[in-house]
Design an enzyme around this catalytic site. Sequence first.
Site, mmCIF file in Angstrom:
data_model
loop_
_atom_site.group_PDB
_atom_site.id
_atom_site.type_symbol
_atom_site.label_atom_id
_atom_site.label_comp_id
_atom_site.label_asym_id
_atom_site.label_seq_id
_atom_site.Cartn_x
_atom_site.Cartn_y
_atom_site.Cartn_z
ATOM 1 N N ASP A 1 33.314 44.331 43.776
ATOM 2 C CA ASP A 1 33.629 45.765 43.755
ATOM 3 C C ASP A 1 32.943 46.506 44.903
ATOM 4 O O ASP A 1 32.185 47.455 44.690
ATOM 5 C CB ASP A 1 33.255 46.361 42.395
ATOM 6 C CG ASP A 1 34.040 45.723 41.259
ATOM 7 O OD1 ASP A 1 35.149 45.217 41.516
ATOM 8 O OD2 ASP A 1 33.543 45.719 40.124
ATOM 9 N N LYS B 1 37.655 38.568 41.925
ATOM 10 C CA LYS B 1 38.358 39.698 41.322
ATOM 11 C C LYS B 1 38.171 40.903 42.223
ATOM 12 O O LYS B 1 37.043 41.232 42.604
ATOM 13 C CB LYS B 1 37.814 39.994 39.919
ATOM 14 C CG LYS B 1 38.624 41.068 39.187
ATOM 15 C CD LYS B 1 38.147 41.265 37.768
ATOM 16 C CE LYS B 1 36.905 42.110 37.653
ATOM 17 N NZ LYS B 1 37.031 43.479 38.195
ATOM 18 N N THR B 2 39.300 41.519 42.566
ATOM 19 C CA THR B 2 39.265 42.690 43.444
ATOM 20 C C THR B 2 39.672 43.955 42.688
ATOM 21 O O THR B 2 40.382 43.897 41.686
ATOM 22 C CB THR B 2 40.252 42.505 44.622
ATOM 23 O OG1 THR B 2 41.541 42.187 44.094
ATOM 24 C CG2 THR B 2 39.802 41.389 45.539
ATOM 25 N N LYS C 1 44.830 46.750 36.227
ATOM 26 C CA LYS C 1 45.016 47.326 34.877
ATOM 27 C C LYS C 1 46.258 48.217 34.820
ATOM 28 O O LYS C 1 46.197 49.416 34.549
ATOM 29 C CB LYS C 1 43.795 48.123 34.422
ATOM 30 C CG LYS C 1 42.539 47.277 34.256
ATOM 31 C CD LYS C 1 41.405 48.082 33.649
ATOM 32 C CE LYS C 1 40.127 47.286 33.523
ATOM 33 N NZ LYS C 1 39.462 46.966 34.809
ATOM 34 N N ILE D 1 55.157 52.809 32.164
ATOM 35 C CA ILE D 1 56.489 52.305 31.814
ATOM 36 C C ILE D 1 56.885 51.204 32.809
ATOM 37 O O ILE D 1 56.385 51.161 33.935
ATOM 38 C CB ILE D 1 57.552 53.430 31.815
ATOM 39 C CG1 ILE D 1 57.656 54.083 33.195
ATOM 40 C CG2 ILE D 1 57.246 54.450 30.725
ATOM 41 C CD1 ILE D 1 58.884 54.982 33.352
ATOM 42 N N ASN E 1 59.464 50.584 34.710
ATOM 43 C CA ASN E 1 60.002 50.970 36.012
ATOM 44 C C ASN E 1 58.891 51.339 36.997
ATOM 45 O O ASN E 1 58.975 51.032 38.189
ATOM 46 C CB ASN E 1 60.969 52.142 35.832
ATOM 47 C CG ASN E 1 61.675 52.501 37.117
ATOM 48 O OD1 ASN E 1 61.388 53.514 37.738
ATOM 49 N ND2 ASN E 1 62.582 51.645 37.541
HETATM 50 O O1 6AU Z 1 29.619 43.422 36.273
HETATM 51 P P1 6AU Z 1 29.988 44.877 36.563
HETATM 52 O O2 6AU Z 1 29.631 45.802 35.439
HETATM 53 O O3 6AU Z 1 29.459 45.343 37.882
HETATM 54 O O4 6AU Z 1 31.567 44.905 36.758
HETATM 55 C C1 6AU Z 1 32.466 44.594 35.728
HETATM 56 C C2 6AU Z 1 33.872 44.540 36.271
HETATM 57 C C3 6AU Z 1 34.376 45.863 36.829
HETATM 58 C C4 6AU Z 1 35.234 46.438 35.718
HETATM 59 O O5 6AU Z 1 36.298 47.202 36.247
HETATM 60 C C5 6AU Z 1 35.749 45.188 34.999
HETATM 61 O O6 6AU Z 1 34.777 44.168 35.216
HETATM 62 N N1 6AU Z 1 35.946 45.316 33.525
HETATM 63 C C6 6AU Z 1 37.158 44.935 32.905
HETATM 64 C C7 6AU Z 1 38.197 44.152 33.542
HETATM 65 C C8 6AU Z 1 37.892 42.996 34.321
HETATM 66 O O7 6AU Z 1 39.370 44.319 33.302
HETATM 67 C C9 6AU Z 1 37.371 45.190 31.557
HETATM 68 C C10 6AU Z 1 36.316 45.701 30.776
HETATM 69 O O8 6AU Z 1 36.452 45.868 29.584
HETATM 70 N N2 6AU Z 1 35.119 45.954 31.378
HETATM 71 C C11 6AU Z 1 34.902 45.757 32.722
HETATM 72 O O9 6AU Z 1 33.782 45.979 33.187
HETATM 73 O O10 6AU Z 1 35.177 45.576 37.979
#
Ligand code: 6AU
Length: 273
Positions: free
Chosen positions: A38, A60-61, A93, A97, A99
């Site tokens: 991130d 994961k981006t 995420k 809808i 479309n």
């Molecule tokens: O380890 P962190 O807290 O620095 O980052 C957690 C990462 C962030 C959130 O956007 C994501 O995981 N995340 C997600 C995802 C992956 O969908 C769901 C969630 O419930 N909690 C969460 O932190 O990039």
Amino acid sequence: SKSQLTYGARAQSHPNPLARKLFQVAEEKKSNVTVSADVTTTKELLDLADRLGPYIAVIKTHIDILSDFSQATIDGLNALAQKHNFLIFEDRKFIDIGNTVQKQYHNGTLRISEWAHIINCSVLPGEGIVEALAQTAQSTDFPYGSERGLLILAEMTSKGSLATGTYTSASVDIARKYPSFVLGFVSTRSLGEVESTEAPAQGEDFVVFTTGVNLSSKGDKLGQQYQTPQSAIGRGADFIISGRGIYAAADPVEAAKQYQQQGWEAYLARVGA
Ligand code: 6AU
């Protein structure tokens, strides 16, 4: 549940080609770590991907937080995915809808469908969101290879999350209706035992990604809640996602190795190896 089986065994029997690939990568690299990269510039992203690449299964981006996104971002990320054999998960995420999500997935500046092997969505809009994303994933040949999969965001790690109860069981219902596209869930535990209106298919094997994994913190000031790799994997995580625990550590490479080792040991303990 298949969580007692090795990744190698699951790679052989899984009906979904991308899930097979994911388990193969985990087995080959002895890593179930997804690093949540991130960061906010392409240079930082590519630098992290290159340095951490050997120790992770997935990057994961949040591609929309980059201040300088361009084709070079995607070309660079893909070259590193090839070099280090990891998959790319864009944590977009989707929640709209059908479309709209098709356009968000396939078009726009980001053209996520071209380069992200894995995406995620909320099922708040109903199952049409999954149908729409599946159509887009299946209708095109993509320049970097065409295996695509979806994780349903079935639970969240943040304090007071409303992704519980009937929302979570609807996530399981919908996952069961789209087995060729849905890889599994982003959730804090395995969901095989959750009450569902859909009967599980024979050999069902949802992949569980658990985020909120951190060895040095219990949470942040904005409601994030953490657990350790051991606890996540004990609850059924197949892949652990860690962001700040790795990239904000004093030495991100050492941190990645530490999460890799702890994640792998917890997995070996679970499968009894
Ligand atoms: O380890 P962190 O807290 O620095 O980052 C957690 C990462 C962030 C959130 O956007 C994501 O995981 N995340 C997600 C995802 C992956 O969908 C769901 C969630 O419930 N909690 C969460 O932190 O990039």
